[in-house]
Design an enzyme around this catalytic site. Sequence first.
Site, PDB file in Angstrom:
ATOM      1  N   ASP A   1      28.831  -8.707  32.696  1.00 38.33           N
ATOM      2  CA  ASP A   1      30.288  -8.691  32.717  1.00 38.33           C
ATOM      3  C   ASP A   1      30.732  -8.507  31.263  1.00 38.33           C
ATOM      4  O   ASP A   1      29.943  -8.677  30.334  1.00 38.33           O
ATOM      5  CB  ASP A   1      30.787 -10.017  33.305  1.00 38.33           C
ATOM      6  CG  ASP A   1      32.276 -10.205  33.155  1.00 38.33           C
ATOM      7  OD1 ASP A   1      33.028  -9.306  33.583  1.00 38.33           O
ATOM      8  OD2 ASP A   1      32.690 -11.232  32.586  1.00 38.33           O
TER       9      ASP A   1
ATOM     10  N   ASP B   1      34.592  -9.160  29.690  1.00 42.18           N
ATOM     11  CA  ASP B   1      35.556 -10.155  29.205  1.00 42.18           C
ATOM     12  C   ASP B   1      35.113 -11.564  29.577  1.00 42.18           C
ATOM     13  O   ASP B   1      34.843 -11.855  30.736  1.00 42.18           O
ATOM     14  CB  ASP B   1      36.942  -9.884  29.793  1.00 42.18           C
ATOM     15  CG  ASP B   1      37.467  -8.510  29.420  1.00 42.18           C
ATOM     16  OD1 ASP B   1      37.842  -8.326  28.266  1.00 42.18           O
ATOM     17  OD2 ASP B   1      37.467  -7.610  30.290  1.00 42.18           O
TER      18      ASP B   1
ATOM     19  N   ASP C   1      30.548 -15.029  33.604  1.00 39.96           N
ATOM     20  CA  ASP C   1      31.129 -16.332  33.247  1.00 39.96           C
ATOM     21  C   ASP C   1      32.087 -16.870  34.291  1.00 39.96           C
ATOM     22  O   ASP C   1      32.656 -17.948  34.090  1.00 39.96           O
ATOM     23  CB  ASP C   1      31.877 -16.221  31.905  1.00 39.96           C
ATOM     24  CG  ASP C   1      33.210 -15.488  32.035  1.00 39.96           C
ATOM     25  OD1 ASP C   1      34.255 -16.100  31.728  1.00 39.96           O
ATOM     26  OD2 ASP C   1      33.210 -14.330  32.465  1.00 39.96           O
TER      27      ASP C   1
END
Length: 228
Positions: A14, A16, A176
């Site tokens: 991922d 951001d 995250d």
Amino acid sequence: MSASPNTADVLIFDLDGTLIDSAHDIAAAVNEYLASKGWPEQDPAFVEGFIGNGPRRLLLDLLLAVGLPHDDATVDEAVPTYIANYERSPARHTRFYAHVKEDLHRLREAGFRLGLCTNKPHALTLKVLDLLGIAPLFEAVVGADAAPACKPDPAHLLAVCERMGAPPASVAYVGDTAVDQATAAAAGISFHVVPWGGGSLLKVDEAFRLDRLADLMALKPAAARRTA
């Protein structure tokens, strides 16, 4: 009994909240839109809580949370305006999380193949990667509008695997958020979580919780480690 990570030679990330802290640039673009409507600007820390599901959900959820108009017509107008704002200055305040840039280079040098799966728009993703100097590290990059469907639909992550010619069993996905976690689970791909962004809030077996990206070196197949 705790699970143990499998080996993997393909690492998909991922963006951001996982590789970069982009909240201030995203918040600036959101606030520029809000100000153009005469609406109150929002604190970047508040905006950060809505990042991860792509621009439309970001704006819809934020407008709903602060009690502003959030009908389809309003959001339809907001999305391209926000993206245009963001494209003008997509990396002014964006920073890497600790050791991320050096660890990405280490992983590549160790023989891992790297990919990127993000709900950020594709062209904007490429621009940010280029500005941050890490575009050449990734073999395949798929933004939300370049996939059959975006995360948490597994088709997004599987599209990156397909571009890399990588079977899911050879892949680890690193993120995250709960969106990242759900995407990996639906795709049948192992998931590893970073300690920053929203990572500390996720329920993940400790064996899949990273201190830094270099911990992923442990996923290298034993034969590859012997020849490195």
